[in-house]
Design an enzyme around this catalytic site. Structure first.
Site, PDB file in Angstrom:
ATOM      1  N   ARG A  97       0.847  -1.209   0.000  1.00  0.00           N
ATOM      2  CA  ARG A  97       0.000   0.000   0.000  1.00  0.00           C
ATOM      3  C   ARG A  97       0.881   1.257   0.000  1.00  0.00           C
ATOM      4  O   ARG A  97       0.589   2.236  -0.701  1.00  0.00           O
ATOM      5  CB  ARG A  97      -0.911  -0.016   1.229  1.00  0.00           C
ATOM      6  CG  ARG A  97      -1.658   1.297   1.451  1.00  0.00           C
ATOM      7  CD  ARG A  97      -2.610   1.180   2.610  1.00  0.00           C
ATOM      8  NE  ARG A  97      -3.285   2.433   2.898  1.00  0.00           N
ATOM      9  CZ  ARG A  97      -4.238   2.556   3.818  1.00  0.00           C
ATOM     10  NH1 ARG A  97      -4.631   1.514   4.513  1.00  0.00           N
ATOM     11  NH2 ARG A  97      -4.800   3.725   4.028  1.00  0.00           N
ATOM     12  N   CYS A 173     -19.002  -1.742   1.643  1.00  0.00           N
ATOM     13  CA  CYS A 173     -18.117  -0.669   2.087  1.00  0.00           C
ATOM     14  C   CYS A 173     -18.832   0.022   3.234  1.00  0.00           C
ATOM     15  O   CYS A 173     -20.061   0.011   3.304  1.00  0.00           O
ATOM     16  CB  CYS A 173     -17.924   0.307   0.935  1.00  0.00           C
ATOM     17  SG  CYS A 173     -16.863   1.684   1.369  1.00  0.00           S
ATOM     18  N   HIS A 203     -16.582   4.425  -3.448  1.00  0.00           N
ATOM     19  CA  HIS A 203     -15.662   5.538  -3.201  1.00  0.00           C
ATOM     20  C   HIS A 203     -15.834   6.642  -4.254  1.00  0.00           C
ATOM     21  O   HIS A 203     -14.892   7.365  -4.587  1.00  0.00           O
ATOM     22  CB  HIS A 203     -14.200   5.055  -3.118  1.00  0.00           C
ATOM     23  CG  HIS A 203     -13.919   4.298  -1.851  1.00  0.00           C
ATOM     24  ND1 HIS A 203     -12.674   3.844  -1.499  1.00  0.00           N
ATOM     25  CD2 HIS A 203     -14.756   3.943  -0.825  1.00  0.00           C
ATOM     26  CE1 HIS A 203     -12.736   3.220  -0.323  1.00  0.00           C
ATOM     27  NE2 HIS A 203     -13.993   3.269   0.100  1.00  0.00           N
ATOM     28  N   TYR A 254     -14.737  10.151  -0.246  1.00  0.00           N
ATOM     29  CA  TYR A 254     -13.626   9.901  -1.184  1.00  0.00           C
ATOM     30  C   TYR A 254     -13.606  10.863  -2.365  1.00  0.00           C
ATOM     31  O   TYR A 254     -12.609  10.951  -3.082  1.00  0.00           O
ATOM     32  CB  TYR A 254     -13.637   8.442  -1.657  1.00  0.00           C
ATOM     33  CG  TYR A 254     -12.989   7.538  -0.628  1.00  0.00           C
ATOM     34  CD1 TYR A 254     -11.686   7.095  -0.779  1.00  0.00           C
ATOM     35  CD2 TYR A 254     -13.672   7.157   0.520  1.00  0.00           C
ATOM     36  CE1 TYR A 254     -11.076   6.294   0.167  1.00  0.00           C
ATOM     37  CE2 TYR A 254     -13.082   6.353   1.475  1.00  0.00           C
ATOM     38  CZ  TYR A 254     -11.779   5.927   1.298  1.00  0.00           C
ATOM     39  OH  TYR A 254     -11.162   5.141   2.241  1.00  0.00           O
TER      40      TYR A 254
END
Ligand code: G6P
Length: 436
Positions: A97, A173, A203, A254
């Site tokens: 990541r 989510c 997102h 997001y």
């Protein structure tokens, strides 16, 4: 008394995740409605499995539940006979990541685990592994519901919907449930009373209406957010008031990466640390706490992670599927005409009816003109990412980056692709054996 529903076997793939105690606390909290006979935690990392599994076992014991807990590194055994499979894997863990974040930042563009170039590379690493798990799940648990939390959830769900034999897939989510909670708090009403008219992708969600007792309170919410009356809400919706007024919609969290890209980049520059680097420290601390035999509940510190409360989304979905509740939940599912102008087979995140029949997205009509282009570009990038992740074609990977609004131009798309391919080489075998 309410009905009690039963799950014979629940399997968590990526059971060694620091989030697992969050999921388990949800089952403990809902014990009056939902009983689980057996929970199988599968992970490739034995140490994490044992540490996280240790805490989970103490949590179950403390709650006096007779759920059987199994910690295993045998994936087919874990999947076999499951009624529900929760996937929450991270290929390459935090170090991967951090590369997804750092490499784009080194070129002056946004690096993030689920959006932009970083999100696309996260998808390239994760698609083959997810499809392998799905192949086994379809064989050993053909009737199971496969709940995907694995990020980037919209892209992974689209890959599962179109490239696996799974019959029952849902992408999940916690952004919708957190948004609903924040709005409810702002309006001072119970969150079950708030109906969000939501349109978008995972997102990448916009709220077009906020209905409470049949009345749309979106204008009032925009007004109040502009005055920043609530901390929780302004954290969830960190946008300029002018943007909120001009859009006439409420963008969800997001979208800050698209509407305030430069701010997001500057924040990381100022902090000197990416979110992955911060999370690395949080995880070290959490695992230390999980290893303590006196720790018998999920620690407070878990709230520092973005996925706190995700168990609510999972349990709400499971209960509606089992009880044929036919309520509306915001889920990641096959478009099937819900958003006009997008192909049927792509994944979208929209209000959907959930019952024994499965998940049916509600019709959303056309996207509002002011968001249509962004929605379509991100979807094009995601669908190209599925093709690239499945085929291992560098050319398609470059095209996924070119189509992405957070990657400016072909030249940089190529450079980022080559650098990220090289950095993640060990997790991307499909790109290194392909002809293209
Ligand atoms: C939210 C998002 C998840 C994401 C997480 C990141 O929950 O919905 O998709 O994985 O935040 O949290 P982290 O603590 O890893 O930055």
């Amino acid at each position: 008394m309410e009905n009690m529903y039963k799950i014979q076997k629940l399997t968590v793939v990526g059971g060694g995740s620091t989030y697992t105690p969050e999921l388990l606390s949800g089952f403990i909290e809902h014990r009056e409605k939902l009983a689980v006979d057996r929970i199988s935690l599968f992970d490739i990392n034995r140490e994490r499995l044992e540490t996280v599994g240790g805490l989970v076992s103490r949590m179950l014991q403390r709650a006096e539940l007779d759920t059987r807990l199994e910690l295993t590194q045998n994936r087919t055994g874990a999947l076999e006979g499951a009624d529900f499979i929760v996937s929450q894997i991270r290929v390459g863990l935090m170090p991967a990541r951090i590369l997804d974040e750092r490499i784009p930042f080194s070129h002056g563009v946004l690096g993030q685990e689920t959006v932009g170039a970083g999100g696309l590379f996260n998808a390239f690493r994760t698609i083959p592994v997810s499809l392998e798990i799905a192949r086994e799940a379809a064989r050993y648990a053909p009737d199971a519901w496969y709940l995907n939390f694995t990020n980037p959830s919209g892209i992974i769900t689209e890959a599962l919907l179109n490239h696996s034999e799974l019959k029952r897939v849902a992408g999940l989510c916690n952004v919708p449930i957190n948004a609903q909670r924040a709005v409810a708090e702002l309006l001072n009403v119970p969150s079950q009373k708030v109906w969000l008219d939501w349109i978008g992708l995972n997102h990448l969600g916009w709220i077009r209406g906020i209905y409470v007792d049949g009345r749309d309170r979106l204008p009032e919410v925009i007004e109040r957010l502009s005055q920043q009356l609530s901390d929780e809400a302004s954290e969830r919706f960190p946008f300029e008031s002018r943007l909120l007024h001009d859009l006439g919609l409420l963008p969800t969290y997001y979208l800050r990466y698209y509407y305030a890209t430069q701010n997001a980049i500057s924040e990381v520059q100022k902090a000197g640390k990416t979110r992955g680097e911060v999370v690395l420290d949080i995880e070290r601390d959490l695992l230390g706490r999980y290893a303590d035999p006196n720790q018998v509940i999920k620690p407070e510190e878990l709230k520092q992670r973005g996925g706190a409360y995700y168990s609510e989304a999972a349990i709400r979905l499971i209960l509606s599927l089992l009880s044929d509740r036919r309520d509306v939940q915001i889920l990641i599912t096959r478009n099937n005409g819900a958003i006009q102008g997008l192909p049927d087979h792509v994944s979208v995140e929209v209000p959907s009816i959930v019952g024994a029949h499965g998940i049916s997205p509600l019709s959303c009509g056309k996207p509002p003109a002011q968001v249509k282009h962004l929605l379509e570009s991100v979807k094009a990038s995601e669908s190209l990412a599925v093709e690239a992740g499945v085929s291992g074609s560098r050319r398609k990977a470059v095209m996924a980056l070119v189509a992405n609004p957070l990657v400016p131009g072909f030249e940089l798309a190529e450079r980022l692709t080559d650098e990220l391919l090289e950095a993640h080489r060990r997790y991307l075998p499909q790109f290194f054996s392909s002809e293209e």
